[in-house]
Design an enzyme around this catalytic site. Structure first.
Site, short mmCIF file in Angstrom:
data_model
loop_
_atom_site.label_atom_id
_atom_site.label_comp_id
_atom_site.label_asym_id
_atom_site.label_seq_id
_atom_site.Cartn_x
_atom_site.Cartn_y
_atom_site.Cartn_z
N TYR A 160 79.23 14.88 59.65
CA TYR A 160 77.99 14.90 58.86
C TYR A 160 76.86 14.22 59.62
O TYR A 160 75.75 14.76 59.72
CB TYR A 160 78.22 14.20 57.52
CG TYR A 160 76.99 14.05 56.68
CD1 TYR A 160 76.48 15.13 55.97
CD2 TYR A 160 76.32 12.82 56.59
CE1 TYR A 160 75.33 15.00 55.19
CE2 TYR A 160 75.17 12.69 55.82
CZ TYR A 160 74.68 13.77 55.13
OH TYR A 160 73.54 13.64 54.36
N LYS A 164 73.16 15.77 60.98
CA LYS A 164 71.89 15.17 60.57
C LYS A 164 71.10 14.68 61.78
O LYS A 164 69.87 14.78 61.81
CB LYS A 164 72.13 14.03 59.58
CG LYS A 164 72.55 14.50 58.19
CD LYS A 164 71.48 15.40 57.58
CE LYS A 164 71.81 15.83 56.16
NZ LYS A 164 70.76 16.71 55.58
#
Length: 254
Positions: A160, A164
């Site tokens: 994740y 990002k």
């Protein structure tokens, strides 16, 4: 284009059921907004989520466009469909994203594909499609929901955090590329936000909520900023964390 009293006319939310996205809409949708477009996979859920906004602005036209946030190849068509419905796009809020908390990527490496498709590839193609539209218009603002997780990717969420980090860096470079065109990008970097997506997860220090992120975003939009942290204290905290030597960083319980 803003009307005579400075209100953006056409506002679009990509990720129409996002709690943070909806909270931002509640801040930026003012009397005088002409069109609101909710782009989502589940149109019925997006309509329910926006009932409060719609009830407070009965003169506003609400449009729904269905899309799959992981389908990067469709993004140009989706942006065209939006612009054909309402004309120019004044503000585009990009709140599509997957967290995939608890997924065991060692036993299922292919689970990385939809995460990357939504958080990075699909969002990157969407932003270039919006940038092309806004360059033609000569104005427009994109608001990208990023995350502090991308500032220095930690072992607790490497997949994740990496997506990002990638989309955050891309968005800032795209904003630089768009300089002088009238189009721009605001990157929003929230910390841990208490929403349905994070329900059941252990809260991180300096946690915040969707309304606080929305308030900070509205102020940053009005001030013409490029980056906003929510809460603002995280900016100073990550100035330290980002520059820690690797041997020190790896000893932190993150």
């Amino acid at each position: 284009m803003k009307n005579g009293v400075g209100v953006a006319q056409n506002i679009v939310l990509f990720g129409g059921t996002s709690e943070i996205g909806q909270a931002i809409l509640r801040r930026v949708v003012k009397p005088g907004v002409a069109h609101l477009v909710l782009v989502s996979r589940d149109i019925d859920a997006a309509a329910i989520a926006s009932e409060d906004i719609v009830s407070r602005h009965p003169d506003q036209e609400v449009h729904h466009v269905r899309y799959d946030a992981s389908d990067a190849a469709s993004m140009e068509h989706v942006v065209s469909e939006v612009s054909e419905s309402i004309g120019d796009i004044d503000i585009a809020i990009i709140a599509q994203g997957l967290l995939n908390e608890g997924v065991d990527y060692y036993s299922n490496p292919a689970a990385l594909i939809p995460l990357a498709d939504v958080n990075f590839t699909g969002t990157m193609v969407l932003m270039y499609s919006l940038a092309a539209q806004m360059r033609r218009q000569g104005y427009g603002k994109m608001v990208l929901l990023s995350s502090v997780a991308g500032e220095r990717v930690r072992k607790g969420n490497p997949a994740y955090g990496a997506t990002k980090a990638g989309i955050d860096g891309f968005a800032l470079a795209l904003d630089h590329e768009l300089e002088g065109s009238g189009a721009s990008v605001l990157v929003v970097r929230p910390g841990f936000v208490t929403t349905k997506m994070t329900a059941g997860m252990k809260k991180a220090p300096f946690s915040t909520d969707a309304d606080s992120v929305a308030s900070a975003t509205e102020k940053a939009l009005n001030a013409g900023k490029k980056i906003v942290w929510a809460p603002g204290l995280l900016h100073w905290m990550f100035l330290i964390l980002k520059n820690l030597p690797l041997v020190v960083w790896r000893r932190l319980p993150l």
